[in-house]
Design a protein around this motif. Sequence first.
Motif, PDB file in Angstrom:
ATOM      1  N   ASP A   1      -3.970   3.030  -2.235  1.00  0.00           N
ATOM      2  CA  ASP A   1      -3.678   3.940  -1.126  1.00  0.00           C
ATOM      3  C   ASP A   1      -4.595   3.703   0.069  1.00  0.00           C
ATOM      4  OD1 ASP A   1      -6.045   4.966  -2.081  1.00  0.00           O
ATOM      5  OD2 ASP A   1      -5.355   7.047  -2.193  1.00  0.00           O
TER       6      ASP A   1
ATOM      7  N   LEU B   1       0.914   2.053   8.185  1.00  0.00           N
ATOM      8  CA  LEU B   1       1.278   2.637   9.465  1.00  0.00           C
ATOM      9  C   LEU B   1       2.573   1.988   9.955  1.00  0.00           C
ATOM     10  CD1 LEU B   1       0.557   4.557  11.780  1.00  0.00           C
ATOM     11  CD2 LEU B   1      -0.723   2.676  12.829  1.00  0.00           C
TER      12      LEU B   1
ATOM     13  N   LYS C   1       4.560   6.900  11.615  1.00  0.00           N
ATOM     14  CA  LYS C   1       4.506   7.467  10.267  1.00  0.00           C
ATOM     15  C   LYS C   1       3.653   6.626   9.328  1.00  0.00           C
ATOM     16  CE  LYS C   1       9.106   9.560  10.626  1.00  0.00           C
ATOM     17  NZ  LYS C   1      10.484   9.587  10.061  1.00  0.00           N
ATOM     18  N   ILE C   2       3.133   7.281   8.290  1.00  0.00           N
ATOM     19  CA  ILE C   2       2.423   6.612   7.204  1.00  0.00           C
ATOM     20  C   ILE C   2       3.350   6.623   5.984  1.00  0.00           C
ATOM     21  CG2 ILE C   2       0.371   6.613   5.734  1.00  0.00           C
ATOM     22  CD1 ILE C   2      -0.305   6.145   8.650  1.00  0.00           C
TER      23      ILE C   2
ATOM     24  N   LEU D   1      -5.396   2.376   3.690  1.00  0.00           N
ATOM     25  CA  LEU D   1      -4.504   2.373   4.844  1.00  0.00           C
ATOM     26  C   LEU D   1      -4.400   0.972   5.444  1.00  0.00           C
ATOM     27  CD1 LEU D   1      -2.869   4.148   6.913  1.00  0.00           C
ATOM     28  CD2 LEU D   1      -4.961   4.178   8.276  1.00  0.00           C
TER      29      LEU D   1
ATOM     30  N   PRO E   1       4.726   4.485   2.115  1.00  0.00           N
ATOM     31  CA  PRO E   1       4.538   3.412   1.125  1.00  0.00           C
ATOM     32  C   PRO E   1       5.395   2.214   1.546  1.00  0.00           C
ATOM     33  CG  PRO E   1       5.160   5.495   0.080  1.00  0.00           C
ATOM     34  CD  PRO E   1       5.415   5.650   1.546  1.00  0.00           C
TER      35      PRO E   1
ATOM     36  N   ASP F   1     -10.385   2.409   4.186  1.00  0.00           N
ATOM     37  CA  ASP F   1     -10.370   3.725   3.555  1.00  0.00           C
ATOM     38  C   ASP F   1     -10.887   4.745   4.572  1.00  0.00           C
ATOM     39  OD1 ASP F   1      -9.469   2.625   1.186  1.00  0.00           O
ATOM     40  OD2 ASP F   1     -11.491   2.304   0.404  1.00  0.00           O
TER      41      ASP F   1
ATOM     42  N   SER G   1       0.840  -1.194   0.000  1.00  0.00           N
ATOM     43  CA  SER G   1       0.000   0.000   0.000  1.00  0.00           C
ATOM     44  C   SER G   1       0.872   1.240   0.000  1.00  0.00           C
ATOM     45  CB  SER G   1      -0.907   0.031   1.237  1.00  0.00           C
ATOM     46  OG  SER G   1      -1.636   1.247   1.281  1.00  0.00           O
ATOM     47  N   GLN G   2       0.306   2.325  -0.511  1.00  0.00           N
ATOM     48  CA  GLN G   2       0.963   3.624  -0.415  1.00  0.00           C
ATOM     49  C   GLN G   2       0.841   4.215   0.982  1.00  0.00           C
ATOM     50  OE1 GLN G   2       2.897   4.805  -3.063  1.00  0.00           O
ATOM     51  NE2 GLN G   2       2.400   2.658  -3.538  1.00  0.00           N
ATOM     52  N   ARG G   3      -0.027   3.600   1.808  1.00  0.00           N
ATOM     53  CA  ARG G   3      -0.218   4.108   3.180  1.00  0.00           C
ATOM     54  C   ARG G   3      -0.175   2.929   4.160  1.00  0.00           C
ATOM     55  NH1 ARG G   3      -5.231   8.135   3.696  1.00  0.00           N
ATOM     56  NH2 ARG G   3      -6.354   6.477   2.596  1.00  0.00           N
TER      57      ARG G   3
END
Length: 459
Positions: free
Chosen positions: A55, A16, A20-21, A57, A23, A394, A12-14
């Motif tokens: 993207d 945890l 920080k978030i 999370l 990729p 999302d 994923s691009q996000r």
Amino acid sequence: MEPGSAVSAVRSQRVLCGEKILPAVIVIKEGKIHSVLPDSEASAHVAGKVLDVGDSLIMPGIVDSHVHVNEPGRTDWEGYWTATRAAAAGGITTIADMPLNTIPPTTTLRNFNEKLCAATGQCFVDTAFWGGVIPGNQMELKPMCQAGVAGFKCFLIHSGVEEFPHVTDADLHAAMKQLQGTNSVLLFHAEQELSHPVAEKGDPQEYSTFLKSRPDIMELEAIHTVIEFCLQYQVRCHIVHLSSAEPLELIRAAKQAGAPLTVETTHHYLNLSAEDIPGRATQFKCCPPIRGTANQELLWSALKAGDIDMVVSDHSPCTPDLKCLDSGDFTQAWGGISSLQFVLSLFWTSASKRGFSFSDAARLLCEEPARLCRLDNQKGSLIPGHDADLVIWDPEKEFTVKEDNIHHKNKLTPYLDRVLRGMVRFTIVRGQVVYSHGSFSSQPLGKHLLIQNKSTTTV
């Protein structure tokens, strides 16, 4: 990715990663997180099925340490099949089942084994189990510890069911002596009857009548008692479903004095307000009661400050008739709220407006409940060696709670028609997709989690 599939990596691009978030790609081997790699480095390390979620999370799967499944004995209220499917649909990967509202209650080793049998082959997510402390069962506590209960719960006031009576000070002394040295934890429903009870004057169809019958001082007095025992015996103690902000100063002082004490609140105390509850709307009744807006904001402040350690559902469903919908009588209706499926969305809908971060959500909904259950060596964090339990969601997407999208056995909830923020796309338990876009794995993939003091086994 079909429900029931095993995945070897999720991209994923996000993701945890600590605070920080980023990729990233989570590499999974044998149901465990093998590594969390920057997306740019992952291709050389990943083989097999990679789930790319764009993207959306990725967070640790939610751990809900306060769930009443009610099976065996009251399976018409809820059951493992329906409760754990609802949990999976809400991004929960682990629940801890409470010892009461089942018949028999989990107050003896024999009863615990009966509960394990009832749950076998029915759980879509991993499931731990609380035992119970009632008058006279202190010699059952160590055998239940050895058999794998996560800890124990007791009531300082009538529990609402006859087969789980509340304890006296003498019962607590006997239980605490058994629990010393076990590394277990004693959970308290912290309300106490007043020496001069508040009379239930007023219209029983008005919420204010019920609220006046359970004033803040009932929680304050009970928490005084909890803290005294906690400091005396140095046994881990936990206050379930704190509804009142009044005891917070007492709780802060006790922690500073060295009490091994933790505290939870629930999504209904953070999202619902007494001022907004209509007459006859008994789906809002729970104990302790939902209090006013000013009190609610103090609970949010305590969460931000760390005085409240975690947020859980206290999912406590029943059949519609027990809610006395026809009469609308708050004084007679069953006290419990159904919310298991919506805990992540409920929290994020309100928390995001108050400056809470995704890492705050992970701490309050995942890490701390896992620690309470002594599962923090394998649940609640996206770190190598932990179970590959993930919720993929999302956070910006909104949806409306409707009966036809509720997976609890009984659909009655105060959140009907409420617009929530944060939609779950996938739920992954130990590397297996148990929920995907409204569909479930064809077979339950959850395991029983049996806690042996400082180690955990699964069966």
